[in-house]
Design a protein around this motif. Structure first.
Motif: not given
Length: 621
Positions: A82-86, A431-438
């Motif tokens: 229910n949350k974002g892909p990150g 992880a500051e770039y968690r949207l890139l680390l999916r």
């Protein structure tokens, strides 16, 4: 003489040994008992928040954990849907017996890998370089490199109540002299503590008083090799259950607090912040009326249930009262009591980003010995240590994963840059770039790297490249398919509460709307797109703005990582802050990027470093 010796057959040791052997190094895996290779002495599960993405990364690089977890799962569950892909990640409830049997079989049948049952007494050194090991019977085995993955077995003590006894997990022997041989070489160690809850007989649980927690009714997996028929169907998956602590649980713990090894003064090491004992939870979160307790099956071959969230070091008689205060467990029978374990770990600030010791050549360390907790963190480190030990022997540069490339990169960078004083657990917030680390794009980030080092087979890289080609082609096709205000697609939009079209719009533009999916649009398009490809296109399209922004920020990081700090005398650099100078001298970062992440280093210190490097470069020119 062998090329690489891996000490320890846990999750780090297995990945390290397999990586070295598959990279054509003559490898020996030393373990006290072959039947304990890849055992799960604590939680019988793989994955979870952040950890599940690590398992996907291990698989994308050519490791084994993802395959084993898929094939031996009792339940598969996608978290945070229910949350974002990150922050979405997979967790499987594992069959702990089947899992270790799978891994043991792989290790015993891998070319270039010898598995040896033994107890290692010490590591041998000469001129700050490893030369081999000495076994408890006096046998000396020479090698070129060592990967140390001894987990919680170095000088470990089992703690229950006011009692302490020398033992490793699950009553295995402890290696008492190994950590002393490290200290004799000048390697710093410190004490850590972790624990495990009780196991109870499943038939003694009243399931009418607990809440069922089923798995995910979709095809989900860790390994990119796994097919739908390889994993349990939803209707065949085992169900976990949820219960809660009661007021009597809290009262019992508070009244007996001084009987706990944790609070009696017996424990010297620091325990895990993010997986505390139940008595620690009661003390630290005294305002909470209750805490979640999960009841999880351990194996098809066992009649036991793991009581997750109820780790303790209370005496056995108090544990019985505590357990029977939980709804559904009033008449439970205990198969194995909980305990705490204290052990030696090494200060990870002594490690290079390759996981090789800074001051001891060809000694690599991975897993809980580096101050981490969790099977997944251990396996990720083991894989990287094995890769880098092999690359070192091949005369090649190490593989260093950056913070925008992998959670494994975040984990290792945190350890070698910031260190830890407590068992480190990987979290999405680190992880500051968690949207890139999916979860969905681990193959995009790491497959080519796994293939380059020789771990990912030709069939896998060809499959990956075909998928990337499909994503590109279908993205282009979706951008050319246009819907007009008179299009029947308005029926789909109306039925799902979306605004109808007032102007022409491409299918790709329409996908940017929340809730619009390729599957929903498919009746109005003449396209057949696989579910995996469709999912990736949807994420990249819907979150395009955020992803582009994250990539730009990551590019700044990469530019800082290219600026090397080699043989720098920080005492001769003027205008550094006193704390900054002390931290730089102590940690000796390898790049400006790494220096910028050290606690106590401020932006002014980084500016001074950049000016110094520029001045030095001009002198050379």
């Amino acid at each position: 003489m062998v090329d690489v010796i891996v000490l320890g057959g846990g999750h780090a040791g297995v990945e390290a040994a397999l990586a070295c052997a598959r990279m054509n190094q003559k490898t020996m895996l030393c373990t006290m008992h072959i039947n304990m290779i890849a055992s799960m002495p604590c939680n019988p599960s793989v994955g979870g928040p952040a950890k599940g993405i690590v398992v996907r990364e291990i698989d994308a690089l050519g490791g084994e954990m993802g395959k084993a977890a898929d094939k031996t799962a009792l339940q598969l569950k996608m978290l945070n849907t229910n949350k974002g892909p990150g922050v979405q990640s997979l967790r499987v409830q594992s069959d702990k017996i089947a899992y270790k049997k799978y891994m043991q079989n792989v290790c015993l049948n891998t070319e270039n890998l010898e598995v040896k049952e033994c107890i290692v007494e010490k590591i041998n050194f000469q001129d700050n370089k490893v030369t081999g090991i000495t076994l408890s019977d006096g046998t000396v085995i020479d090698c070129k490199a060592i990967v140390l993955t001894s987990g919680t077995f170095m000088s470990s003590n089992i703690l229950v109540g006011h009692t302490s006894r020398e033992s490793g997990p699950e009553d295995e022997p402890t290696t008492k002299n190994l950590s002393q041989s490290l200290r004799d070489q000048g390697i710093r160690t410190f004490r850590l503590k972790t624990g495990t809850p009780a196991r109870i007989y499943t038939d003694s649980i009243d399931f009418s008083k607990v809440e069922p927690q089923p798995g995910t009714n979709d095809f989900v997996c860790f390994s990119y090799d796994t097919k739908k028929e390889d994993v349990l169907a939803y209707e065949d998956q085992w169900v976990c259950h949820l219960t809660y602590t009661s007021p009597f649980t809290h009262e019992t713990i508070k009244n007996n607090l001084q009987k706990s090894a944790m609070y009696s003064g017996l424990v010297k090491g620091v325990g895990p912040r993010y997986c505390p004992s139940i008595e620690d939870k009661i003390v630290r979160f005294s305002d909470k009326e209750r805490h979640q307790i999960f009841l999880e099956p351990e194996s098809r071959d066992l009649e036991t249930t793991y009581v997750q969230g109820f780790s303790t070091s209370m005496p056995h008689d108090v544990q019985e009262i505590m357990l029977r205060s939980l709804p559904g467990l009033e008449n439970c029978r205990i198969q194995k009591y909980a305990y705490a374990i204290e052990y030696d770990a090494i200060d990870p600030l002594q490690l290079k980003p390759s996981l090789e010791l800074r001051d001891v050549e060809n000694l690599f360390c991975a897993g809980q010995i580096n101050g981490t907790s969790g099977y997944e963190e251990a396996a990720g480190q083991g894989l990287m240590a094995g890769i880098n030990a092999s690359l070192k022997l091949q005369g090649k540069e190490p593989l260093i994963l950056s913070r925008d490339e992998a959670y494994i990169g975040v984990l290792i960078d945190d350890l070698v840059t910031k260190g830890t004083k407590e068992p480190y657990r990987l979290l999405t917030s680190r992880a500051e770039y968690r949207l890139l680390l999916r979860h969905d794009n681990a193959d995009v980030r790491l497959s080519e790297k796994g293939y380059a080092v020789g771990l990912l087979p030709q069939t896998r890289i060809e499959k990956f490249r075909k998928k990337q080609q499909d994503i590109q082609e279908f993205t282009e096709k979706l951008s050319t398919i246009r819907f007009t205000p008179k299009s029947e697609v308005n029926t789909y939009l109306n039925e799902n509460g979306f605004d109808t079209l007032h102007d022409g719009m491409s299918a790709l533009e329409l996908l940017k709307r929340p809730g619009v999916t390729i599957k929903g649009l498919s009746p109005y398009m003449d396209l057949e797109i696989s579910e995996e490809v469709a999912k990736q296109i949807e994420i990249e399209t819907k979150y395009e703005g955020y992803i582009v922004k994250a990539k730009k920020e990551a590019q700044k990081l990469q530019s800082m990582e290219k600026l090397k700090l080699v043989d720098i005398n920080y005492d001769e650099i003027e205008n550094l802050s006193l704390e900054g100078r002390q931290k730089l001298k102590a940690i000796q970062p390898f790049t400006v990027g790494q220096a910028s992440r050290i606690s106590g280093i401020n932006p002014a210190d980084i500016s001074v470093l950049l000016i110094y490097l520029k001045t030095q470069a001009e002198k050379i020119d």
